[in-house]
Motif scaffolding. Structure first.
Motif, mmCIF file in Angstrom:
data_model
loop_
_atom_site.group_PDB
_atom_site.id
_atom_site.type_symbol
_atom_site.label_atom_id
_atom_site.label_comp_id
_atom_site.label_asym_id
_atom_site.label_seq_id
_atom_site.Cartn_x
_atom_site.Cartn_y
_atom_site.Cartn_z
ATOM 1 N N UNK A 68 35.935 1.712 51.650
ATOM 2 C CA UNK A 68 37.162 0.998 52.022
ATOM 3 C C UNK A 68 36.973 -0.481 51.768
ATOM 4 N N UNK A 69 38.040 -1.117 51.294
ATOM 5 C CA UNK A 69 37.950 -2.555 51.131
ATOM 6 C C UNK A 69 38.303 -3.224 52.460
ATOM 7 N N UNK A 70 38.380 -4.535 52.476
ATOM 8 C CA UNK A 70 38.592 -5.255 53.730
ATOM 9 C C UNK A 70 39.938 -4.939 54.376
ATOM 10 N N UNK A 71 40.903 -4.549 53.560
ATOM 11 C CA UNK A 71 42.228 -4.222 54.086
ATOM 12 C C UNK A 71 42.350 -2.752 54.450
ATOM 13 N N UNK A 72 41.278 -1.983 54.255
ATOM 14 C CA UNK A 72 41.299 -0.575 54.610
ATOM 15 C C UNK A 72 41.684 0.353 53.488
ATOM 16 N N UNK A 73 41.988 -0.191 52.311
ATOM 17 C CA UNK A 73 42.363 0.653 51.186
ATOM 18 C C UNK A 73 41.142 1.341 50.595
ATOM 19 N N UNK A 74 41.339 2.545 50.069
ATOM 20 C CA UNK A 74 40.244 3.282 49.463
ATOM 21 C C UNK A 74 39.735 2.558 48.230
ATOM 22 N N UNK A 75 38.441 2.581 48.042
ATOM 23 C CA UNK A 75 37.841 1.927 46.887
ATOM 24 C C UNK A 75 36.534 2.635 46.532
ATOM 25 N N UNK A 76 35.934 2.216 45.476
ATOM 26 C CA UNK A 76 34.643 2.769 45.060
ATOM 27 C C UNK A 76 33.553 1.755 45.366
ATOM 28 N N UNK A 77 32.523 2.196 46.028
ATOM 29 C CA UNK A 77 31.401 1.338 46.382
ATOM 30 C C UNK A 77 30.169 1.832 45.638
ATOM 31 N N UNK A 78 29.410 0.907 45.083
ATOM 32 C CA UNK A 78 28.166 1.274 44.407
ATOM 33 C C UNK A 78 26.993 1.072 45.356
ATOM 34 N N UNK A 79 26.173 2.098 45.493
ATOM 35 C CA UNK A 79 24.972 1.962 46.298
ATOM 36 C C UNK A 79 23.855 2.788 45.671
ATOM 37 N N UNK A 80 22.641 2.596 46.150
ATOM 38 C CA UNK A 80 21.511 3.352 45.629
ATOM 39 C C UNK A 80 21.417 4.695 46.330
ATOM 40 N N UNK A 81 20.946 5.690 45.602
ATOM 41 C CA UNK A 81 20.792 7.031 46.172
ATOM 42 C C UNK A 81 19.336 7.217 46.578
ATOM 43 N N UNK A 82 19.013 6.973 47.824
ATOM 44 C CA UNK A 82 17.646 7.113 48.294
ATOM 45 C C UNK A 82 17.377 8.559 48.671
ATOM 46 N N UNK A 83 16.289 9.102 48.132
ATOM 47 C CA UNK A 83 15.944 10.492 48.375
ATOM 48 C C UNK A 83 14.466 10.610 48.684
#
Length: 424
Positions: A114-129
């Motif tokens: 979610x962005x700051x206004x609550x709208x759906x968005x895509x976030x990039x993060x690392x996949x820790x396994x």
């Protein structure tokens, strides 16, 4: 696949020069000396840090290694007599992370957010396994290896036997000939290479920059120490008469890790803690907020507005000045040593300056811009596959210019710019 590459041995007869394919590398103790007039690329070794190893997207994994700049360079060398090039390949694409070596990291993952206004968005993060045990197992019996790039290495580490201990550097532990006793440089020398590349020095300043200078000036390797250790490295690499190429250190404040986050929001400069003990103040032009900052606090919280951004996430003007003066000192040292040892100089520093505004290469324009520039991977520090191909061509241009060789340039369009994130 790398284990299907061939090397060619030269056998002089009265009538013709035959080439024969060998399935396995014979090892340095069985390799015949390079005959007079033979290619200087018969046996190539690459020495360096994460940029040499193929580290990308904040991890060392198979696909990134296969697209390392030394491996691309080695494939181009085959056209002019280059030999086999063996890398210490990670067994899968899960990889090992420099920042979390106990929890290897896969490629960047796209998640719903979610962005700051609550709208759906895509976030990039690392996949820790949790790592596959095979990932960290020693593979020294699969050598000797031609790519001796070790993530995290400083110049002094290339000369330190303890660098290969598992608790010190698990990357080198995997393929050190005798962990805890062998050094990167002694391992390179044992290969008896006819040609080498050396790109080292970035980590001698990067740790300081990545902590916003809060680790203290002792995190920067002094120029005198840098030069003394680099001379020992070059003495070893050139001892048998090998030719080579050395690259200098770019201004790291040009890379996306320090340029991606703007210093203003809605036209106003972010508020930062003053690094000199004074009151908080607006950040100034020429100062940087690096990608290690928790961006939700910056985008949606009060950081930078009513709450000053902590110093460890900011490079202030004095810290930038210290970094740049050190980089210029390193540049001068490397230029002097390239001349002294009569090897090719690859001026990555100047190339990076050009890339700030855009460099047109093979019909396409590349820059240091995050995500859109095509050069840097998602972590903002390491190169994409195409970035590696361009760097390989920088090396080729310098080598051909120095030695009057005819290594063909790599077709950079064959290599991807950014690996697509894995959806989850």
């Amino acid at each position: 696949m790398l284990n299907n590459y061939k090397i060619y041995c030269l056998a002089l007869s009265f009538l013709l020069l035959n080439s024969c394919a060998k399935k396995n590398d014979p090892g340095p103790d069985k390799l015949d000396p390079v005959p007079q007039g033979a290619s200087i690329f018969t046996r190539y070794v690459a020495v360096g840090n994460s940029l040499t190893s193929g580290y990308t997207n904040d991890a060392l994994y198979r696909q990134g290694q296969e697209n390392s700049y030394p491996n691309i360079l080695a494939q181009q060398m085959k056209a002019v007599g280059g030999g086999n090039f063996v890398q210490p390949i990670v067994p899968d694409d899960e990889g090992i992370s420099l920042s979390r070596t106990s929890t290897p990291t896969a490629k960047i993952v796209a998640v719903n957010g979610r962005d700051c206004a609550g709208a759906a968005t895509i976030v990039l993060e690392r996949a820790d396994k949790i790592p596959d045990p095979k990932t960290l197992l020693p593979i020294r019996d699969q050598g000797p290896f031609n790519n001796l790039g070790v993530p995290g290495a400083k110049v002094k580490d290339l000369l330190d036997p303890s660098f290969g201990e598992s608790k010190v550097n698990p990357f080198y532990f995997r393929f050190a000939t005798d962990a805890g006793k062998t050094t990167v440089i002694s391992q390179a020398q044992a290969l008896n290479a006819s040609f080498f590349t050396l790109w080292i020095g970035n980590n001698d300043i990067l740790g300081y920059a990545s902590e916003g200078g809060e680790g203290g000036a002792e995190m920067i390797t002094p120029a005198a120490e840098f030069e003394a250790n680099l001379k020992i490295v070059l003495d070893s690499l050139t001892k048998n008469g090998a030719k080579g190429a050395i690259a200098n250190v770019p201004d790291i404040t040009n890379i996306p890790r320090f340029t991606r986050i703007p210093i203003r929001k809605n036209g106003n400069y972010y508020l930062i803690e003053d690094g000199n003990g004074g009151p908080s103040r607006p950040i100034k032009e020429g100062e940087y907020i690096h990608m290690g900052i928790p961006e939700d606090s910056l985008k949606c919280g009060t950081w930078g507005t009513t709450t000053p951004i902590p110093r460890q996430y900011v490079l202030d003007d004095k810290e930038v000045s210290s970094l740049r003066s050190t980089i210029l000192a390193y540049k001068s040292i490397i230029e002097k040593l390239a001349s002294q040892y009569n090897i090719a100089l690859v001026d990555i520093n100047s190339k990076m300056e050009i890339l700030k505004t855009g460099l047109t290469y093979s019909g396409a324009t590349y820059s240091t811009a995050y995500q859109t520039g095509g050069i840097f991977s998602w972590d903002g520090v390491h190169l994409t596959a195409r970035g590696n191909a361009i760097v390989a061509n920088f090396f080729i241009e310098a080598i051909n210019g120095k030695y009057a060789t005819l290594i063909p340039l790599a077709d950079v369009s064959k290599y991807p710019t950014l690996d697509a994130p894995v959806n989850r």
